[in-house]
Design a protein around this motif. Sequence first.
Motif, PDB file in Angstrom:
ATOM      1  N   SER A  55      -5.364 -13.415  20.419  1.00  0.00           N
ATOM      2  CA  SER A  55      -4.495 -12.665  19.522  1.00  0.00           C
ATOM      3  C   SER A  55      -3.387 -12.042  20.364  1.00  0.00           C
ATOM      4  N   MET A  56      -2.320 -11.607  19.746  1.00  0.00           N
ATOM      5  CA  MET A  56      -1.240 -10.973  20.487  1.00  0.00           C
ATOM      6  C   MET A  56      -1.727  -9.682  21.147  1.00  0.00           C
ATOM      7  N   ASP A  57      -2.650  -8.971  20.515  1.00  0.00           N
ATOM      8  CA  ASP A  57      -3.205  -7.770  21.137  1.00  0.00           C
ATOM      9  C   ASP A  57      -3.955  -8.128  22.420  1.00  0.00           C
ATOM     10  N   GLN A  58      -4.702  -9.231  22.398  1.00  0.00           N
ATOM     11  CA  GLN A  58      -5.415  -9.667  23.594  1.00  0.00           C
ATOM     12  C   GLN A  58      -4.429 -10.104  24.688  1.00  0.00           C
ATOM     13  N   VAL A  59      -3.373 -10.787  24.300  1.00  0.00           N
ATOM     14  CA  VAL A  59      -2.349 -11.197  25.262  1.00  0.00           C
ATOM     15  C   VAL A  59      -1.734  -9.960  25.902  1.00  0.00           C
ATOM     16  N   LYS A  60      -1.411  -8.968  25.079  1.00  0.00           N
ATOM     17  CA  LYS A  60      -0.803  -7.739  25.608  1.00  0.00           C
ATOM     18  C   LYS A  60      -1.750  -7.013  26.556  1.00  0.00           C
ATOM     19  N   GLN A  61      -3.036  -7.002  26.249  1.00  0.00           N
ATOM     20  CA  GLN A  61      -4.010  -6.364  27.137  1.00  0.00           C
ATOM     21  C   GLN A  61      -4.081  -7.107  28.474  1.00  0.00           C
ATOM     22  N   THR A  62      -4.066  -8.425  28.427  1.00  0.00           N
ATOM     23  CA  THR A  62      -4.075  -9.223  29.649  1.00  0.00           C
ATOM     24  C   THR A  62      -2.817  -8.950  30.454  1.00  0.00           C
ATOM     25  N   MET A  63      -1.676  -8.899  29.783  1.00  0.00           N
ATOM     26  CA  MET A  63      -0.418  -8.630  30.461  1.00  0.00           C
ATOM     27  C   MET A  63      -0.414  -7.227  31.075  1.00  0.00           C
ATOM     28  N   LYS A  64      -1.015  -6.279  30.392  1.00  0.00           N
ATOM     29  CA  LYS A  64      -1.096  -4.917  30.917  1.00  0.00           C
ATOM     30  C   LYS A  64      -1.901  -4.900  32.217  1.00  0.00           C
ATOM     31  N   MET A  65      -2.978  -5.668  32.243  1.00  0.00           N
ATOM     32  CA  MET A  65      -3.799  -5.753  33.440  1.00  0.00           C
ATOM     33  C   MET A  65      -2.987  -6.347  34.604  1.00  0.00           C
ATOM     34  N   VAL A  66      -2.205  -7.372  34.322  1.00  0.00           N
ATOM     35  CA  VAL A  66      -1.371  -8.001  35.343  1.00  0.00           C
ATOM     36  C   VAL A  66      -0.323  -6.994  35.834  1.00  0.00           C
ATOM     37  N   CYS A  72       0.583  -5.801  39.674  1.00  0.00           N
ATOM     38  CA  CYS A  72       1.842  -6.211  40.303  1.00  0.00           C
ATOM     39  C   CYS A  72       2.871  -5.089  40.436  1.00  0.00           C
ATOM     40  N   GLN A  73       2.920  -4.168  39.501  1.00  0.00           N
ATOM     41  CA  GLN A  73       3.936  -3.113  39.557  1.00  0.00           C
ATOM     42  C   GLN A  73       3.750  -2.217  40.785  1.00  0.00           C
ATOM     43  N   PRO A  74       2.555  -1.686  41.038  1.00  0.00           N
ATOM     44  CA  PRO A  74       2.412  -0.862  42.244  1.00  0.00           C
ATOM     45  C   PRO A  74       2.556  -1.675  43.534  1.00  0.00           C
ATOM     46  N   LYS A  75       2.130  -2.908  43.492  1.00  0.00           N
ATOM     47  CA  LYS A  75       2.189  -3.775  44.678  1.00  0.00           C
ATOM     48  C   LYS A  75       3.632  -4.019  45.130  1.00  0.00           C
ATOM     49  N   THR A  76       4.545  -4.126  44.173  1.00  0.00           N
ATOM     50  CA  THR A  76       5.938  -4.463  44.501  1.00  0.00           C
ATOM     51  C   THR A  76       6.857  -3.252  44.529  1.00  0.00           C
ATOM     52  N   GLY A  77       6.422  -2.140  43.934  1.00  0.00           N
ATOM     53  CA  GLY A  77       7.240  -0.938  43.924  1.00  0.00           C
ATOM     54  C   GLY A  77       8.382  -0.949  42.921  1.00  0.00           C
ATOM     55  N   VAL A  78       8.409  -1.918  42.028  1.00  0.00           N
ATOM     56  CA  VAL A  78       9.448  -1.969  41.000  1.00  0.00           C
ATOM     57  C   VAL A  78       9.212  -0.838  39.998  1.00  0.00           C
ATOM     58  N   SER A  79      10.287  -0.293  39.468  1.00  0.00           N
ATOM     59  CA  SER A  79      10.140   0.803  38.499  1.00  0.00           C
ATOM     60  C   SER A  79       9.639   0.277  37.161  1.00  0.00           C
ATOM     61  N   PRO A 125      18.380  -7.347  36.205  1.00  0.00           N
ATOM     62  CA  PRO A 125      19.226  -6.914  37.326  1.00  0.00           C
ATOM     63  C   PRO A 125      18.822  -7.632  38.615  1.00  0.00           C
ATOM     64  N   GLU A 126      19.792  -7.796  39.488  1.00  0.00           N
ATOM     65  CA  GLU A 126      19.549  -8.421  40.794  1.00  0.00           C
ATOM     66  C   GLU A 126      18.848  -7.397  41.684  1.00  0.00           C
ATOM     67  N   ASP A 127      17.541  -7.297  41.556  1.00  0.00           N
ATOM     68  CA  ASP A 127      16.754  -6.328  42.310  1.00  0.00           C
ATOM     69  C   ASP A 127      15.580  -7.060  42.956  1.00  0.00           C
ATOM     70  N   ASN A 128      15.459  -6.940  44.281  1.00  0.00           N
ATOM     71  CA  ASN A 128      14.429  -7.686  44.990  1.00  0.00           C
ATOM     72  C   ASN A 128      13.020  -7.279  44.575  1.00  0.00           C
ATOM     73  N   ASN A 129      12.792  -5.988  44.310  1.00  0.00           N
ATOM     74  CA  ASN A 129      11.467  -5.555  43.865  1.00  0.00           C
ATOM     75  C   ASN A 129      11.114  -6.187  42.524  1.00  0.00           C
ATOM     76  N   LEU A 130      12.074  -6.275  41.626  1.00  0.00           N
ATOM     77  CA  LEU A 130      11.834  -6.912  40.331  1.00  0.00           C
ATOM     78  C   LEU A 130      11.540  -8.398  40.516  1.00  0.00           C
ATOM     79  N   LYS A 131      12.315  -9.043  41.359  1.00  0.00           N
ATOM     80  CA  LYS A 131      12.107 -10.470  41.609  1.00  0.00           C
ATOM     81  C   LYS A 131      10.712 -10.724  42.173  1.00  0.00           C
TER      82      LYS A 131
END
Length: 145
Positions: free
Chosen positions: A26-37, A41-48, A61-67
């Motif tokens: 379901s889309m809720d399950q997809v969103k939960q999986t994406m939240k886990m990812v 990844c967010q703390p690992k890369t330091g992207v805001s 935006p051309e931002d290396n942390n985002l990439k």
Amino acid sequence: MFRFAVAVICAVVLADTLRGTSAGMSMDQVKQTMKMVRNVCQPKTGVSVEMVEGVQAGNFPEDNNLKCYMKCVLGMMQSLKNGKYKPDAAMAQAKILLSGDTRDRVIGAMEKCRNAADGITEGCEVAFVTTKCIYNADPDCFFFP
């Protein structure tokens, strides 16, 4: 590193569990999986968080942390390996995780972007170019953690 390993194991187990079904998640399950990812990844890369959330709205935006965040996400989803986009693996995951029209549209966008990063050798840039292409191919069904 432990959180990353746990998240990868959870995603693989979930995908394997759903492999035998044609309904997908379901889309809720997809969103939960994406939240886990995102939580790996967010703390690992330091992207805001704001920059990550902007991607869903089409802000690239051309931002290396985002990439590199995108590289982490695609890597966790088994769609990027050794700095190369693996469209067949990405589409296989979409077939397992998604259903109906959403699945077909996401796979169509991935197919259009199969070669978007040809000639690019840096993994973070490959992920960025590919993700941006998939967004532009069908922004209405794009979702990214």
